[in-house]
Motif scaffolding. Structure first.
Motif, PDB file in Angstrom:
ATOM      1  N   GLN A 139      43.322  43.732  43.078  1.00 30.97           N
ATOM      2  CA  GLN A 139      42.613  42.814  43.966  1.00 30.97           C
ATOM      3  C   GLN A 139      42.122  41.604  43.172  1.00 30.97           C
ATOM      4  O   GLN A 139      41.624  41.749  42.052  1.00 30.97           O
ATOM      5  CB  GLN A 139      41.434  43.522  44.626  1.00 30.97           C
ATOM      6  CG  GLN A 139      41.844  44.732  45.452  1.00 30.97           C
ATOM      7  CD  GLN A 139      40.647  45.504  45.994  1.00 30.97           C
ATOM      8  OE1 GLN A 139      39.492  45.202  45.663  1.00 30.97           O
ATOM      9  NE2 GLN A 139      40.905  46.487  46.838  1.00 30.97           N
ATOM     10  N   ARG A 190      39.674  38.231  43.251  1.00 29.10           N
ATOM     11  CA  ARG A 190      38.575  37.461  43.834  1.00 29.10           C
ATOM     12  C   ARG A 190      38.300  36.247  42.951  1.00 29.10           C
ATOM     13  O   ARG A 190      38.617  36.251  41.767  1.00 29.10           O
ATOM     14  CB  ARG A 190      37.298  38.315  43.937  1.00 29.10           C
ATOM     15  CG  ARG A 190      37.415  39.480  44.899  1.00 29.10           C
ATOM     16  CD  ARG A 190      36.176  40.367  44.852  1.00 29.10           C
ATOM     17  NE  ARG A 190      36.191  41.417  45.859  1.00 29.10           N
ATOM     18  CZ  ARG A 190      36.815  42.578  45.708  1.00 29.10           C
ATOM     19  NH1 ARG A 190      37.465  42.837  44.573  1.00 29.10           N
ATOM     20  NH2 ARG A 190      36.800  43.481  46.668  1.00 29.10           N
ATOM     21  N   ASP A 218      47.498  47.414  44.366  1.00 25.74           N
ATOM     22  CA  ASP A 218      46.169  47.915  44.014  1.00 25.74           C
ATOM     23  C   ASP A 218      45.429  46.998  43.047  1.00 25.74           C
ATOM     24  O   ASP A 218      44.407  47.386  42.482  1.00 25.74           O
ATOM     25  CB  ASP A 218      46.284  49.311  43.398  1.00 25.74           C
ATOM     26  CG  ASP A 218      46.633  50.373  44.431  1.00 25.74           C
ATOM     27  OD1 ASP A 218      46.069  50.309  45.540  1.00 25.74           O
ATOM     28  OD2 ASP A 218      47.472  51.241  44.133  1.00 25.74           O
ATOM     29  N   CYS A 255      45.774  36.022  53.279  1.00 24.41           N
ATOM     30  CA  CYS A 255      45.336  37.349  52.833  1.00 24.41           C
ATOM     31  C   CYS A 255      44.550  38.089  53.914  1.00 24.41           C
ATOM     32  O   CYS A 255      43.807  39.031  53.615  1.00 24.41           O
ATOM     33  CB  CYS A 255      44.495  37.218  51.570  1.00 24.41           C
ATOM     34  SG  CYS A 255      45.387  36.424  50.202  1.00 24.41           S
ATOM     35  N   PHE A 315      39.079  38.926  49.387  1.00 30.21           N
ATOM     36  CA  PHE A 315      39.932  38.980  48.207  1.00 30.21           C
ATOM     37  C   PHE A 315      41.385  38.952  48.663  1.00 30.21           C
ATOM     38  O   PHE A 315      41.686  39.113  49.855  1.00 30.21           O
ATOM     39  CB  PHE A 315      39.664  40.246  47.368  1.00 30.21           C
ATOM     40  CG  PHE A 315      39.986  41.537  48.068  1.00 30.21           C
ATOM     41  CD1 PHE A 315      41.270  42.066  48.038  1.00 30.21           C
ATOM     42  CD2 PHE A 315      39.005  42.225  48.764  1.00 30.21           C
ATOM     43  CE1 PHE A 315      41.582  43.259  48.684  1.00 30.21           C
ATOM     44  CE2 PHE A 315      39.289  43.418  49.410  1.00 30.21           C
ATOM     45  CZ  PHE A 315      40.587  43.925  49.375  1.00 30.21           C
ATOM     46  N   CYS A 316      42.270  38.743  47.727  1.00 26.05           N
ATOM     47  CA  CYS A 316      43.710  38.876  47.972  1.00 26.05           C
ATOM     48  C   CYS A 316      44.246  39.979  47.073  1.00 26.05           C
ATOM     49  O   CYS A 316      43.816  40.107  45.922  1.00 26.05           O
ATOM     50  CB  CYS A 316      44.458  37.586  47.642  1.00 26.05           C
ATOM     51  SG  CYS A 316      44.141  36.190  48.742  1.00 26.05           S
ATOM     52  N   THR A 317      45.176  40.771  47.587  1.00 24.75           N
ATOM     53  CA  THR A 317      45.879  41.679  46.687  1.00 24.75           C
ATOM     54  C   THR A 317      46.967  40.875  45.978  1.00 24.75           C
ATOM     55  O   THR A 317      47.396  39.812  46.454  1.00 24.75           O
ATOM     56  CB  THR A 317      46.518  42.843  47.444  1.00 24.75           C
ATOM     57  OG1 THR A 317      47.543  42.332  48.321  1.00 24.75           O
ATOM     58  CG2 THR A 317      45.478  43.607  48.251  1.00 24.75           C
ATOM     59  N   TYR A 374      39.903  40.116  38.560  1.00 25.95           N
ATOM     60  CA  TYR A 374      40.890  41.101  39.000  1.00 25.95           C
ATOM     61  C   TYR A 374      40.262  42.507  38.938  1.00 25.95           C
ATOM     62  O   TYR A 374      39.697  42.896  37.914  1.00 25.95           O
ATOM     63  CB  TYR A 374      42.119  41.093  38.094  1.00 25.95           C
ATOM     64  CG  TYR A 374      42.845  39.767  37.988  1.00 25.95           C
ATOM     65  CD1 TYR A 374      44.008  39.522  38.712  1.00 25.95           C
ATOM     66  CD2 TYR A 374      42.395  38.768  37.125  1.00 25.95           C
ATOM     67  CE1 TYR A 374      44.691  38.323  38.591  1.00 25.95           C
ATOM     68  CE2 TYR A 374      43.068  37.569  37.000  1.00 25.95           C
ATOM     69  CZ  TYR A 374      44.217  37.347  37.730  1.00 25.95           C
ATOM     70  OH  TYR A 374      44.894  36.148  37.597  1.00 25.95           O
TER      71      TYR A 374
END
Length: 283
Positions: free
Chosen positions: A112, A114, A110, A55, A61-63, A131
């Motif tokens: 995200q 965590r 859009d 990521c 975070f990752c989308t 999210y």
């Protein structure tokens, strides 16, 4: 390991000193080992370390797009360099909407994701996916209809696997709709926003949190998630501008802690020492 190291030291000492060292070992090691096996529920929770893989460098975070393209999230719940939870194999994403005039676009990039985690030594713990939906990517705002009413809807679906370490099998999954806003009729066809079995509805029949027990406790669980939106606008008897929006949601996976093999072996070794000493004293 402590018990084994002490055994090696004891074996090189004269008999009387060996007995003294064994007495100390029994006095101090057995209670601590037993506490580790039985669990100290009052022990403070440890700080978690989270790794976002695939990521970007130094990602926080990752989308959802990155996860669907092979990314994953690892959670070291107690910060000891052992991974307790891995969220991987994100797949089967689907986005659909109705009617054709619906202007909502694919929100995949859009959303995200965590992660956080907690770990209570010998007690319990959990890992949570949080999210966040940015750029109003899940906001339905249908226009006022030419006739009496109009409803717009949208659905997002995706799957992933959560893998837990053998000593922390998952016993519970909690889904929560943490951020949402709904405006619409309070009767008839309502507006709503939902995440799996949670919902925020314009008729005030809402359930923002849903908990599901996992029995028997499992170390691998396949998760399927559905986000649903419906916004309804009416022109008569009074114009009402109905909307539906999701801004955040979360999933928590709670576990039961089973003693790690090393702890159990250590306790058995110490127990064996106690029996040997007792027999020696009786002899």
């Amino acid at each position: 390991m402590l018990a084994l190291r002490l055994l090696l030291v004891i074996s090189t000492l004269p008999l009387w000193e060996s007995i003294q060292q064994m007495t100390k070992l029994l006095r101090f090691t057995i209670p601590s080992a037993a506490a580790a096996v039985l669990g100290l529920a009052t022990a403070p929770a440890q700080a978690a370390t989270v790794n976002y893989i695939g990521c970007g460098q130094d990602a926080t975070f990752c989308t959802l797009t990155q996860l669907l393209n092979g990314g994953s999230i690892e959670v070291d719940e107690d910060g000891n360099s052992t991974i307790e939870k891995t969220f991987s194999n994100w797949k089967n994403y689907d986005f659909s909407k109705s009617p054709n005039a619906n202007t909502l676009v694919n929100p995949e990039g859009d959303i995200q994701v965590r992660a956080t985690g907690t770990y209570i030594p010998g007690g319990s713990g959990s890992a949570t996916l949080n999210y966040t939906v940015v750029n109003n990517a899940l906001l339905l705002e249908p226009p006022l209809p030419a006739g009496n009413a109009v409803s717009w809807s949208a659905t997002v679906y995706f799957e992933f696997d959560v893998t837990s370490a053998q000593y922390v099998p998952i016993i519970e999954q909690t889904d929560e709709l943490t951020g949402a806003l709904v405006v619409g009729p309070t009767s008839g066809t309502t507006s709503y926003a939902s995440f799996n079995n949670t919902t925020l509805s314009s008729d005030n029949m809402s359930m923002m949190t849903d908990t599901m027990l996992i029995s028997p406790p499992s170390t691998t669980v396949m998760i399927g998630n559905t986000l649903d939106l419906r916004a309804r606008r009416i022109r008569t008897p009074t114009p009402l501008v109905g909307t539906s929006q999701i801004t955040s949601f979360s999933q928590t996976f709670t576990q039961v802690v089973i003693p790690e093999p090393g702890t159990v072996v250590g306790l058995l070794v110490v127990g064996g020492l106690g029996l040997a000493m007792k027999r020696k004293q009786q002899g």
